[in-house]
Design an enzyme around this catalytic site. Structure first.
Site, PDB file in Angstrom:
ATOM      1  N   ARG A 236       0.865  -1.182   0.000  1.00 32.67           N
ATOM      2  CA  ARG A 236       0.000   0.000   0.000  1.00 32.67           C
ATOM      3  C   ARG A 236       0.905   1.237   0.000  1.00 32.67           C
ATOM      4  NH1 ARG A 236      -3.600  -2.607  -1.622  1.00 32.67           N
ATOM      5  NH2 ARG A 236      -5.599  -3.076  -0.625  1.00 32.67           N
ATOM      6  N   GLU A 265      -2.930   7.954  -3.784  1.00 37.45           N
ATOM      7  CA  GLU A 265      -3.510   7.391  -4.991  1.00 37.45           C
ATOM      8  C   GLU A 265      -4.847   8.039  -5.341  1.00 37.45           C
ATOM      9  OE1 GLU A 265      -2.236   3.156  -4.651  1.00 37.45           O
ATOM     10  OE2 GLU A 265      -4.066   2.860  -5.797  1.00 37.45           O
ATOM     11  N   HIS A 283      -1.500   0.563  -9.875  1.00 34.61           N
ATOM     12  CA  HIS A 283      -2.100  -0.373  -8.900  1.00 34.61           C
ATOM     13  C   HIS A 283      -2.675  -1.594  -9.626  1.00 34.61           C
ATOM     14  CE1 HIS A 283      -3.921  -0.641  -4.623  1.00 34.61           C
ATOM     15  NE2 HIS A 283      -3.616  -1.840  -5.109  1.00 34.61           N
TER      16      HIS A 283
HETATM   17  P1  NAP Z   1      -1.001 -11.627   4.289  1.00 36.54           P
HETATM   18  O1  NAP Z   1      -0.937 -13.034   3.810  1.00 36.54           O
HETATM   19  O2  NAP Z   1      -1.881 -11.287   5.434  1.00 36.54           O
HETATM   20  O3  NAP Z   1       0.502 -11.155   4.596  1.00 36.54           O
HETATM   21  C1  NAP Z   1       0.823  -9.975   5.230  1.00 36.54           C
HETATM   22  C2  NAP Z   1       2.017 -10.249   6.117  1.00 36.54           C
HETATM   23  O4  NAP Z   1       2.443  -9.010   6.667  1.00 36.54           O
HETATM   24  C3  NAP Z   1       1.698 -11.183   7.288  1.00 36.54           C
HETATM   25  O5  NAP Z   1       2.587 -12.265   7.225  1.00 36.54           O
HETATM   26  C4  NAP Z   1       1.936 -10.307   8.510  1.00 36.54           C
HETATM   27  O6  NAP Z   1       2.649 -10.937   9.529  1.00 36.54           O
HETATM   28  C5  NAP Z   1       2.887  -9.268   7.970  1.00 36.54           C
HETATM   29  N1  NAP Z   1       2.896  -8.058   8.780  1.00 36.54           N
HETATM   30  C6  NAP Z   1       1.852  -7.360   9.248  1.00 36.54           C
HETATM   31  N2  NAP Z   1       2.285  -6.290   9.962  1.00 36.54           N
HETATM   32  C7  NAP Z   1       3.640  -6.344   9.938  1.00 36.54           C
HETATM   33  C8  NAP Z   1       4.661  -5.533  10.478  1.00 36.54           C
HETATM   34  N3  NAP Z   1       4.362  -4.467  11.198  1.00 36.54           N
HETATM   35  N4  NAP Z   1       5.957  -5.874  10.240  1.00 36.54           N
HETATM   36  C9  NAP Z   1       6.258  -6.969   9.509  1.00 36.54           C
HETATM   37  N5  NAP Z   1       5.323  -7.789   8.974  1.00 36.54           N
HETATM   38  C10 NAP Z   1       4.034  -7.468   9.186  1.00 36.54           C
HETATM   39  O7  NAP Z   1      -1.440 -10.647   3.101  1.00 36.54           O
HETATM   40  P2  NAP Z   1      -1.136 -10.812   1.547  1.00 36.54           P
HETATM   41  O8  NAP Z   1      -2.240 -11.527   0.886  1.00 36.54           O
HETATM   42  O9  NAP Z   1       0.280 -11.279   1.372  1.00 36.54           O
HETATM   43  O10 NAP Z   1      -1.253  -9.269   1.098  1.00 36.54           O
HETATM   44  C11 NAP Z   1      -0.382  -8.291   1.655  1.00 36.54           C
HETATM   45  C12 NAP Z   1      -0.848  -6.898   1.272  1.00 36.54           C
HETATM   46  O11 NAP Z   1      -0.594  -6.673  -0.102  1.00 36.54           O
HETATM   47  C13 NAP Z   1      -2.367  -6.660   1.400  1.00 36.54           C
HETATM   48  O12 NAP Z   1      -2.733  -6.309   2.723  1.00 36.54           O
HETATM   49  C14 NAP Z   1      -2.628  -5.552   0.418  1.00 36.54           C
HETATM   50  O13 NAP Z   1      -2.585  -4.302   1.071  1.00 36.54           O
HETATM   51  C15 NAP Z   1      -1.464  -5.674  -0.574  1.00 36.54           C
HETATM   52  N6  NAP Z   1      -1.923  -6.087  -1.912  1.00 36.54           N
HETATM   53  C16 NAP Z   1      -1.711  -5.253  -2.967  1.00 36.54           C
HETATM   54  C17 NAP Z   1      -2.088  -5.644  -4.233  1.00 36.54           C
HETATM   55  C18 NAP Z   1      -1.828  -4.753  -5.416  1.00 36.54           C
HETATM   56  O14 NAP Z   1      -2.631  -4.720  -6.336  1.00 36.54           O
HETATM   57  N7  NAP Z   1      -0.715  -4.066  -5.469  1.00 36.54           N
HETATM   58  C19 NAP Z   1      -2.714  -6.879  -4.454  1.00 36.54           C
HETATM   59  C20 NAP Z   1      -2.920  -7.692  -3.358  1.00 36.54           C
HETATM   60  C21 NAP Z   1      -2.521  -7.287  -2.081  1.00 36.54           C
HETATM   61  P3  NAP Z   1       2.065 -12.010  10.581  1.00 36.54           P
HETATM   62  O15 NAP Z   1       2.027 -13.264   9.814  1.00 36.54           O
HETATM   63  O16 NAP Z   1       3.076 -12.004  11.644  1.00 36.54           O
HETATM   64  O17 NAP Z   1       0.724 -11.488  11.008  1.00 36.54           O
END
Ligand code: NAP
Length: 325
Positions: A236, A265, A283
């Site tokens: 993000r 954005e 995005h």
């Molecule tokens: P996810 O599986 O929930 O992974 C997020 C990871 O971030 C989790 O492992 C979490 O750790 C970790 N985390 C949270 N807070 C943290 C911190 N302060 N320091 C270090 N690690 C931290 O989510 P995902 O599916 O991979 O997606 C991640 C993000 O990508 C989404 O939330 C979204 O905002 C973004 N995204 C963007 C697009 C795009 O179009 N560009 C598409 C999809 C997603 P824990 O396991 O310890 O809780």
């Protein structure tokens, strides 16, 4: 028949599912609807299918007295006041998993583009400035054999790491808790945040936007990175202090950045688009036909379950059903 509001047209497969048993109203604009429009339209709706661009805050909840379920067409749900939804016992569902590989592909497209100066090269060709092969033309940096620093080892972070195997990269990661299964699968090493910034040739962000991750990369962090390193963001925009990034790119504190998401954005921070050492994407992390279709079906199913009084498969506030978060 419950009334549903969709803040944008999504792939037909999702709309068809919703229309089977519900009355569906769709905002047909190309750009996100203004908040006032959403507030007006949700007045008589029981279901809301929104996008990450829609601020679903207390004003929207107040304007929607009949609202019983929300589904967001994204995995990130930082645009929704989840506390307020939970307080009102409104289930919120999202679309995790189905977009993981597509978003990881895009992160890699950005890594390759910025390292090998693909966008600059494309521009050079179109402007007919290419005068033939030259020993010093558009030299970039290697990806193979370098160190990849993953911040946030969740679904997308790990999918990005898996792809790095083919590039013979050393993988380091920073997470709140160590992930032994990830370490074993990808030969990844857990390091502190500062160590990751100092050691990585490519730093890639995969955390959700939260209070803790807001501006997690700012001036201080950028100065810790190698001058030859690149910053990649498909998480993000607000995770990075974009003004500090523009300064760092101008001053040569880092070699470059490749961004799919932006702090304000769809607007760009002043100075960003004038820089050559940055690649900008609209995005587009999950933007493949297959993935957007799967997201549409998943988002529709989540909303239908919520309206039926059942816990959606991907519910982000399961505590309202007495489940653990
Ligand atoms: P996810 O599986 O929930 O992974 C997020 C990871 O971030 C989790 O492992 C979490 O750790 C970790 N985390 C949270 N807070 C943290 C911190 N302060 N320091 C270090 N690690 C931290 O989510 P995902 O599916 O991979 O997606 C991640 C993000 O990508 C989404 O939330 C979204 O905002 C973004 N995204 C963007 C697009 C795009 O179009 N560009 C598409 C999809 C997603 P824990 O396991 O310890 O809780």
């Amino acid at each position: 028949m419950a009334k549903i509001y969709l803040t944008r047209r999504i792939p037909e497969e999702g709309i068809r599912l919703l229309e089977e048993n519900h009355e569906v109203e769709i905002y047909e604009g190309d750009a996100p609807p203004p908040k006032e429009e959403i507030m007006e339209r949700v007045r008589d709706k029981e279901g809301l299918l929104c996008l990450l661009t829609d601020p679903i805050d207390r004003d929207v909840f107040d304007a929607a007295p009949k609202l019983r379920a929300i589904s967001t067409y994204a995995v990130g749900y930082d645009n929704i006041d989840l506390k307020e939804a939970t307080r009102r016992k409104i289930p919120v569902s999202n679309t995790p998993g189905v977009l993981t590989e597509t978003t990881a592909d895009l992160a890699w497209a950005l890594i390759m583009s910025i390292a090998r100066r693909i966008v600059e090269g494309d521009k050079m060709m179109r402007e007919e400035k290419f005068k033939g092969w030259g020993p010093m033309v558009l030299l970039g940096n290697d990806v193979y054999g370098k160190t990849l620093g993953i911040i946030g080892a969740g679904r997308i972070g790990r999918a990005v790491a898996r792809r790095a195997g083919g590039f013979g990269m050393e993988i380091i990661y920073h997470a709140r808790k160590r992930k032994p299964d990830f370490e074993e699968e990808c030969n990844a090493k857990s390091v502190g945040f500062e160590e990751l910034l100092k050691k990585s040739d490519y730093v890639t962000l995969h955390v959700p936007l939260t209070k803790e991750t807001y501006h997690m990369v700012g001036e201080k962090e950028l100065k810790m990175m190698k001058k030859t390193a690149y910053l990649i963001n498909t998480a993000r925009g607000k995770c990075i202090d974009e003004r500090a990034l523009v300064n760092a790119l101008r001053e040569g504190d880092i070699a470059g950045a490749a961004l799919d998401v932006f702090e304000n954005e769809p607007y760009l921070t002043e100075g960003l688009k004038e820089l050559d050492n940055v690649v900008l994407a609209p995005h587009a992390g999950s933007a493949s036909i297959e993935t957007r279709t799967k997201m549409a079906v998943m988002a529709a199913r989540g909303l239908i379950a919520g309206l039926d009084g059942k816990m959606p498969e991907h519910c982000v506030n399961p505590e309202i059903f007495g489940e653990k978060t």
